[in-house]
Design a protein around this motif. Structure first.
Motif, short mmCIF file in Angstrom:
data_model
loop_
_atom_site.label_atom_id
_atom_site.label_comp_id
_atom_site.label_asym_id
_atom_site.label_seq_id
_atom_site.Cartn_x
_atom_site.Cartn_y
_atom_site.Cartn_z
N ALA A 1 -7.75 15.73 2.69
CA ALA A 1 -7.93 15.02 1.43
C ALA A 1 -6.81 14.01 1.26
N GLY A 2 -7.18 12.79 0.86
CA GLY A 2 -6.16 11.77 0.71
C GLY A 2 -6.60 10.67 -0.23
N LEU A 3 -5.62 9.84 -0.61
CA LEU A 3 -5.87 8.74 -1.52
C LEU A 3 -4.91 7.61 -1.17
N ARG A 4 -5.42 6.38 -1.19
CA ARG A 4 -4.60 5.21 -0.88
C ARG A 4 -4.73 4.19 -2.01
N TYR A 5 -3.58 3.59 -2.33
CA TYR A 5 -3.53 2.49 -3.29
C TYR A 5 -3.19 1.21 -2.54
N ASP A 6 -3.98 0.16 -2.77
CA ASP A 6 -3.72 -1.14 -2.16
C ASP A 6 -3.63 -2.20 -3.25
N ARG A 7 -2.60 -3.01 -3.15
CA ARG A 7 -2.53 -4.22 -3.96
C ARG A 7 -2.67 -5.41 -3.03
N PHE A 8 -3.66 -6.22 -3.30
CA PHE A 8 -4.08 -7.30 -2.40
C PHE A 8 -3.95 -8.61 -3.18
N ASP A 9 -3.03 -9.46 -2.76
CA ASP A 9 -2.72 -10.70 -3.48
C ASP A 9 -2.93 -11.88 -2.53
N LEU A 10 -3.94 -12.69 -2.81
CA LEU A 10 -4.29 -13.82 -1.95
C LEU A 10 -4.19 -15.11 -2.75
N GLU A 11 -3.40 -16.06 -2.24
CA GLU A 11 -3.32 -17.41 -2.80
C GLU A 11 -3.75 -18.41 -1.74
N THR A 12 -4.62 -19.34 -2.11
CA THR A 12 -5.09 -20.36 -1.16
C THR A 12 -5.06 -21.73 -1.81
N LEU A 13 -4.96 -22.73 -0.96
CA LEU A 13 -5.02 -24.11 -1.42
C LEU A 13 -6.00 -24.87 -0.54
N ASN A 14 -7.06 -25.38 -1.15
CA ASN A 14 -8.00 -26.25 -0.45
C ASN A 14 -7.43 -27.66 -0.52
N ILE A 15 -6.85 -28.11 0.59
CA ILE A 15 -6.15 -29.39 0.59
C ILE A 15 -7.11 -30.55 0.40
N SER B 1 0.83 -1.20 0.00
CA SER B 1 0.00 0.00 0.00
C SER B 1 0.86 1.25 0.00
N PHE B 2 0.36 2.26 -0.67
CA PHE B 2 0.95 3.60 -0.63
C PHE B 2 -0.19 4.60 -0.44
N TYR B 3 0.06 5.63 0.34
CA TYR B 3 -1.00 6.59 0.60
C TYR B 3 -0.43 7.99 0.78
N VAL B 4 -1.27 8.97 0.46
CA VAL B 4 -0.91 10.38 0.62
C VAL B 4 -2.13 11.11 1.17
N GLN B 5 -1.89 12.02 2.09
CA GLN B 5 -2.96 12.80 2.70
C GLN B 5 -2.45 14.20 2.99
N ASP B 6 -3.28 15.18 2.71
CA ASP B 6 -2.91 16.57 3.00
C ASP B 6 -4.01 17.20 3.85
N GLN B 7 -3.62 17.74 4.99
CA GLN B 7 -4.52 18.50 5.84
C GLN B 7 -4.17 19.97 5.65
N ILE B 8 -5.12 20.71 5.07
CA ILE B 8 -4.87 22.10 4.68
C ILE B 8 -5.68 23.01 5.59
N ASP B 9 -4.99 23.91 6.25
CA ASP B 9 -5.61 24.81 7.22
C ASP B 9 -5.63 26.22 6.64
N PHE B 10 -6.84 26.71 6.31
CA PHE B 10 -7.00 28.08 5.83
C PHE B 10 -7.40 29.03 6.95
N GLY B 11 -7.46 28.54 8.17
CA GLY B 11 -7.90 29.35 9.30
C GLY B 11 -9.32 28.98 9.67
N LEU B 12 -10.30 29.59 9.03
CA LEU B 12 -11.70 29.28 9.31
C LEU B 12 -12.07 27.89 8.79
N VAL B 13 -11.46 27.49 7.69
CA VAL B 13 -11.78 26.22 7.04
C VAL B 13 -10.54 25.34 6.96
N GLN B 14 -10.73 24.06 7.25
CA GLN B 14 -9.67 23.07 7.09
C GLN B 14 -10.17 21.97 6.15
N LEU B 15 -9.26 21.47 5.33
CA LEU B 15 -9.58 20.37 4.43
C LEU B 15 -8.69 19.18 4.75
#
Length: 699
Positions: free
Chosen positions: A436-450, A420-434
């Motif tokens: 905003a962020g985005l995350r990328y996930d790569r999910f790799d699952l291997e299973t064996l039903n014996i 996973s990689f992620y970025v987030q920005d908290q922006i403070d304008f004084g009266l208003v704060q934002l």
């Protein structure tokens, strides 16, 4: 192992690249205050209100500026209520319902979403199925609503994070706690903190418990020990390392069956299991963690964590099913199985936090990466009564289970790798704060039903956004609105085995819309209110045009309102109050139930209250209330747990600053209630009146 090395090398390289971008002179600047202010081992009381919101953002953020509902159970509340395990603590968090977890694990329903996996330790995943103790926990954080940017996959309704105790280089502590309850259970715990040098300290926490309750044949024992080391490697660098060993053995109690759409009455103490030792759960958990924090300047910091966990879990159980027979000769059907899981998790995480300004806007930028490698083996065997999967016995106050044999059912191996990689920005304008962020996930699952030889693999790549807007008319007031998502691959939340169907289906999606207000009435007293809507889509549903086929058109929706007040009302009065209004329904037909059904274990109303009042310097009293309206045990909506209210109380006597006696009473008025279930015929009766006497030593 090759893929494991590649992923962790990626984390190391990502962290190195972040550090390489830092100006060389930055390391000469002053250390950030928040690096050293998390845990203070002084023994002094603090407020029930929490201020630290860093878990929700991975940055040094006050909780009042987090655009998300968060409930925190502080160390003082844990101590005042004599809480020993996570389940007991979460009873006082509105919006959370407790499943029985088949009598051997933590299982919660948070904003209508049931989970056995969305548990964390200091922000790192702790997803095995077991009961989590509190002897080494500083506080519990319940973060509500989907937010994959911080936690990755899962956590559709929210996440439970335990912040662990750490060693303090500035002071010594010797603490011990002894307690006994009216059921005959007892426990002892120690908490020792000792600076070894000016820059190194060791802390050791440990506990031993003998378990008992109101149910026939129930017993068990728990042992845990957790040493942790803190080393100040320089004025700007801190290393913390810890190891935890938890060893649990207890009777697996699946509760009682239902009758006529409600819990079976008159059998609250009856054990519908095997009394000869088959209904037993054992778990050994080894968890080792290390984290390094470094401040390059007042505006730039870096942290990296690694955690290795090894879990070995086994349980066997005979459990009740449906009642039958005429009213004067009722019968109960019993069945059984056993299950074992071993799991090893290796998690690495690195975060860079930078604070800077662009014109009038102030930024708190988070850049992070995480990798996880998980290997699991799982086995399940069924109980056979002379070739039959169940046996029917006359309903009675005790049962002699007929002889049975064990028949193999399933066996599997799985390997899960995430990056996973992620970025987030908290922006403070004084009266208003934002936020905003985005995350990328790569999910790799291997299973064996014996058992059948089926080898499955699925790879999911998901982007998860987060957006929050906060309006700050004053520093003490935050008005916010937020949107966040999460996802869950179609293989359950424990990821043990894939089928030919689940291998091909895209993940389920969670979308959380929320708006709220947080107001610090005083610095020690905070009120919050929130409204939310949580949609779950891509849920499996039968294809009406092709019987036997699965399509992803199912959906659910949970809507609600949450209110809370926590902190210090006066110098002598601490309170934590909460109310939640919930409405959860299936909005489009799923494989489990048609549209219109109410979600399981979602009470329409929940109320929790706890207060401690200090009468004199030596004497204090406490009182609490838990109320839940009626709720359905499962999606069948055929069995309903009735509404209930439970009143608790406490007395405190401080003999001296070093010695305290405490009496806690649960269910003061001995109400009959049924707080949780696992299915329509595994319902857990609540405990009757129970008193616990504790003695606590600190110096």
């Amino acid at each position: 192992m090759i893929r494991s090395a590649i992923r962790f090398r990626a984390i190391i390289l990502a962290g190195s690249a972040l550090v390489a971008a830092i100006p060389a002179h930055a390391a000469d600047e002053t250390q950030r205050d928040y690096l050293g202010s998390e845990i203070i081992v002084t023994g002094q009381r603090d407020s029930y209100a929490a201020e630290d919101g860093s878990t929700a953002t991975k940055t040094p953020t006050p909780l009042i500026n987090v655009p998300q509902a968060v409930t925190v159970i502080t160390s003082d509340q844990i101590e005042d209520q004599a809480l020993r395990n996570l389940n007991d603590a979460l009873r006082f968090v509105t919006g959370v319902s407790l499943g029985t977890g088949e009598g051997h694990r933590d299982q919660i329903v948070l904003r209508g979403q049931s989970t056995t996996a969305d548990f964390y330790i200091d922000g790192l995943r702790d997803d095995s199925q077991y009961y989590r103790p509190l002897y080494n926990v500083e506080r519990i954080e319940v973060l509500k609503g989907a937010n994959a940017l911080i936690f990755g996959r899962g956590a559709g309704g929210g996440a439970i994070n335990r912040v662990m105790k750490t060693a303090d280089t500035m002071s010594s502590l010797v603490g011990a706690d002894f307690s006994v309850d009216s059921f005959g259970g007892f426990s002892g715990a120690v908490d020792l903190n000792q600076p070894l040098t000016d820059n190194v300290a060791l802390r050791v926490t440990g506990t031993y418990e003998e378990l008992n309750n109101h149910r026939n044949f129930y017993d068990g024992r728990f042992f845990g020990i957790s040493p942790t080391l803190t080393a100040e490697l320089g004025p700007n660098t801190r290393l913390t390392a810890s190891y935890t060993y938890d060893d649990d053995r207890r009777v697996v109690d699946r509760g009682i069956p239902s009758e006529n759409g409600a819990p079976l009455r008159g059998f609250d103490k009856v054990f519908f299991g095997d009394t000869r030792g088959y209904n037993i759960s054992t778990n050994q958990a080894h968890i080792a963690r290390a984290r390094i924090d470094h401040a390059f300047s007042e505006a730039l910091s870096f942290n990296a964590s690694v955690q290795f966990a090894d879990y070995d879990k086994f349980y066997g159980n005979i459990l009740p099913g449906a009642l039958g027979g005429p009213a004067n000769a009722r019968t109960v059907t019993l069945s059984g199985y056993e299950s074992g899981t071993t799991r090893q998790n290796l998690i690495g995480q690195a975060n860079l936090v930078a604070e800077f300004a662009t014109g009038p806007a102030r930024h708190t930028l988070l850049l992070g990466a995480e990798a996880m490698d998980q290997d699991s083996t799982a086995i399940r065997n069924d109980v056979s009564f002379g070739g039959a999967g169940s046996v029917t016995l006359p309903l009675a106050n005790s049962f002699t289970i007929p002889a049975f044999t064990i028949v193999p059912n399933s066996q599997s191996e799985s390997s899960l790798n995430t990056l996973s990689f992620y970025v987030q920005d908290q922006i403070d304008f004084g009266l208003v704060q934002l936020v905003a962020g985005l995350r990328y996930d790569r999910f790799d699952l291997e299973t064996l039903n014996i058992r059948n030889g089926f080898a499955g693999e699925r790879v999911d790549e998901k982007w998860s956004p987060r957006l929050g807007v906060i309006v700050k008319p004053t520093e003490a007031l935050s008005l916010y609105a937020s949107y966040a998502t999460s996802f869950l691959p179609q293989s359950g939340d424990q990821f043990t085995v894939l089928s030919a169907v689940s291998e091909t289906l895209v993940p389920e999606k969670f979308e959380n819309w929320e708006a709220g207000v947080k107001y610090a009435i005083t610095p020690e007293l905070v009120a919050t209110a929130a409204v939310f809507q949580l949609d779950r889509t891509n849920t499996q549903s039968p294809d009406p045009a092709n019987p036997g086929q699965i399509i992803l058109t199912g959906a659910t929706r949970t809507k609600g309102i949450e209110l809370s007040l926590a902190g210090e009302v006066t110098d002598d009065l601490q309170v934590t109050l909460g109310y939640t209004l919930l409405d959860g329904k299936i909005t489009r037909t799923t494989s489990s139930a048609p549209a219109g059904r109410e979600l399981q274990q979602v009470p329409g109303h929940q109320v929790s209250a706890w207060a401690r009042y200090q009468l004199t310097r030596q004497f204090g009293i406490g009182a609490g209330l838990i109320h839940q309206s009626s709720q359905f045990t499962t999606l069948t909506n055929a069995v309903e747990l009735p509404s209930y209210a439970r009143v608790d109380a406490a007395l405190y006597y401080d003999v001296s600053p070093e010695l305290t006696f405490q009496l806690n009473v649960e269910n003061l008025f001995d109400a009959t209630y049924y707080p949780s279930s696992h299915n329509d015929n595994n319902i857990q009766p609540g405990e009757p009146f129970n008193a616990t006497l504790s003695a606590r030593i600190k110096f």
